[in-house]
Design an enzyme around this catalytic site. Structure first.
Site, PDB file in Angstrom:
ATOM      1  N   ASP A  52       0.802  -1.079   0.778  1.00 33.31           N
ATOM      2  CA  ASP A  52      -0.167   0.182  -0.216  1.00 33.31           C
ATOM      3  C   ASP A  52       1.035   1.348  -0.289  1.00 33.31           C
ATOM      4  O   ASP A  52       1.434   1.049   0.635  1.00 33.31           O
ATOM      5  CB  ASP A  52      -0.497   0.162   1.137  1.00 33.31           C
ATOM      6  CG  ASP A  52      -1.425   1.952   1.292  1.00 33.31           C
ATOM      7  OD1 ASP A  52      -2.910   1.168   0.504  1.00 33.31           O
ATOM      8  OD2 ASP A  52      -1.031   2.264   2.031  1.00 33.31           O
ATOM      9  N   TYR A  57       3.191  10.296  -0.016  1.00 32.14           N
ATOM     10  CA  TYR A  57       3.779  10.027   0.660  1.00 32.14           C
ATOM     11  C   TYR A  57       5.466   9.988   0.021  1.00 32.14           C
ATOM     12  O   TYR A  57       5.606  10.051  -0.819  1.00 32.14           O
ATOM     13  CB  TYR A  57       3.903   8.334   1.194  1.00 32.14           C
ATOM     14  CG  TYR A  57       2.749   7.961   1.890  1.00 32.14           C
ATOM     15  CD1 TYR A  57       1.815   8.539   3.115  1.00 32.14           C
ATOM     16  CD2 TYR A  57       2.241   5.944   1.331  1.00 32.14           C
ATOM     17  CE1 TYR A  57       0.598   7.547   2.364  1.00 32.14           C
ATOM     18  CE2 TYR A  57       1.025   5.727   2.513  1.00 32.14           C
ATOM     19  CZ  TYR A  57       0.476   6.528   2.482  1.00 32.14           C
ATOM     20  OH  TYR A  57      -0.670   6.338   2.915  1.00 32.14           O
TER      21      TYR A  57
END
Ligand code: NAP
Length: 274
Positions: A52, A57
């Site tokens: 994931d 990010y």
């Protein structure tokens, strides 16, 4: 590894690999990219083949770390999820964001692409049309949402012609029980996989002394972390994605699979208030 069916004939591991914080980003990260790649590869070898990630990010760098980690593996044996940021929910922006994510991970297609969280400023209808386009173009096999309420899920689904929202990724752990009120029953009834994120409370659950977890750990000859993860994946239509850059943690988390808590102990944990 144990699997659950996310769509007819398509299975996803009950335990996957989270990546938030790998490659730097919003909070201090004591690990080098090399260590994160090694941890991900170790997890994949053990069978935690659901990875994931998200464009958010480390501003996309985490997806590059994922791309590096998956290089030695056969693509068809992996299940890769990424997410588009709400600021990119305009039709063309969704498509461009998905293409950038694919490029960073050096893959042709994602398995699952999620709307990271609801954006009240961009019409959801426009966003869902773009998600359908990604399906048509086979840039992703499945689509879903994250941090969506039941009402938001229903709205998102209403704009889809043939496609189905197969997943909602939300915070769910022994410490965070909100999904149990409405969302989990809705997902179970409608056969939508709920991915529990931050299953260890972003690490907080590990630091806390919780007598019931300690007692059950002793009883099953497991660790408290393994009890906490097993409790989640024992629930219908729930899978989880703990993040671990430390290889010892990856191995410990893997030990949450392959055994079962008894019905009575599940009920005790259901009643636990932390
Ligand atoms: P988490 O998985 O609950 O906790 C991660 C923390 O726990 C890390 O500090 C990790 O340490 C530590 N840890 C992992 N296994 C451990 C073990 N066996 N023993 C002791 N400590 C252990 O939190 P999270 O990263 O917030 O959530 C997991 C994933 O969910 C994320 O990485 C991300 O992919 C996803 N997520 C999604 C959203 C969203 O909005 N959709 C939000 C948050 C998270 P080390 O790294 O040092 O091993």
């Amino acid at each position: 590894m144990e699997f659950k069916e996310i769509s007819r004939g398509v299975k996803i591991p009950v335990l996957g690999l989270g990546t938030w914080g790998m490659g730097g980003g919003t909070f201090p990260n004591p690990f080098t990219d090399k260590q994160s790649v090694a941890a991900l590869r170790h997890g994949i070898k053990l069978g935690m083949t659901h990875i994931d990630t998200a464009e958010m990010y480390a501003n996309g760098h985490t997806e590059e770390v994922v791309g590096e980690a998956i290089k030695p593996f056969d693509r068809e044996n992996l299940f890769i999820t990424s997410k588009v940021l709400p600021r990119n929910f305009r039709y063309d922006d969704v498509i461009e964001a998905a293409k950038r994510s694919l490029k960073r991970m050096k893959i042709e297609q994602m398995d699952l692409y999620l709307l990271h969280w609801f954006n009240p400023d961009i019409p959801l209808k426009e966003t869902m049309f773009a998600m359908e386009y990604l399906l048509e173009q086979e840039l992703t096999r499945f689509i879903g949402v994250s941090n969506f309420s039941v009402e938001e899920m229903k709205e998102a689904q209403s704009y889809l012609d043939k496609a189905k929202i197969v997943n909602n990724q939300v915070e769910y752990s022994l410490m965070r029980r909100e999904p149990e009120k409405e969302l989990l029953p809705f997902c179970q009834k409608n056969e939508i996989m709920l991915t529990a994120y931050s299953p260890l409370g972003h690490g907080a659950l590990v630091k806390k002394k919780i007598p019931l977890l300690d007692a059950l750990a002793k009883k099953y000859n497991k660790t408290s972390v393994q009890i906490a993860l097993n409790w989640l994946i024992s629930k219908d239509w729930v899978i989880t994605i703990p993040k671990a850059s430390n290889i010892k943690h990856v191995e410990e988390n893997f030990g949450a699979v392959g055994w079962k808590l008894s019905k009575e102990d599940m009920e005790k944990l259901d009643k636990l208030v932390i």
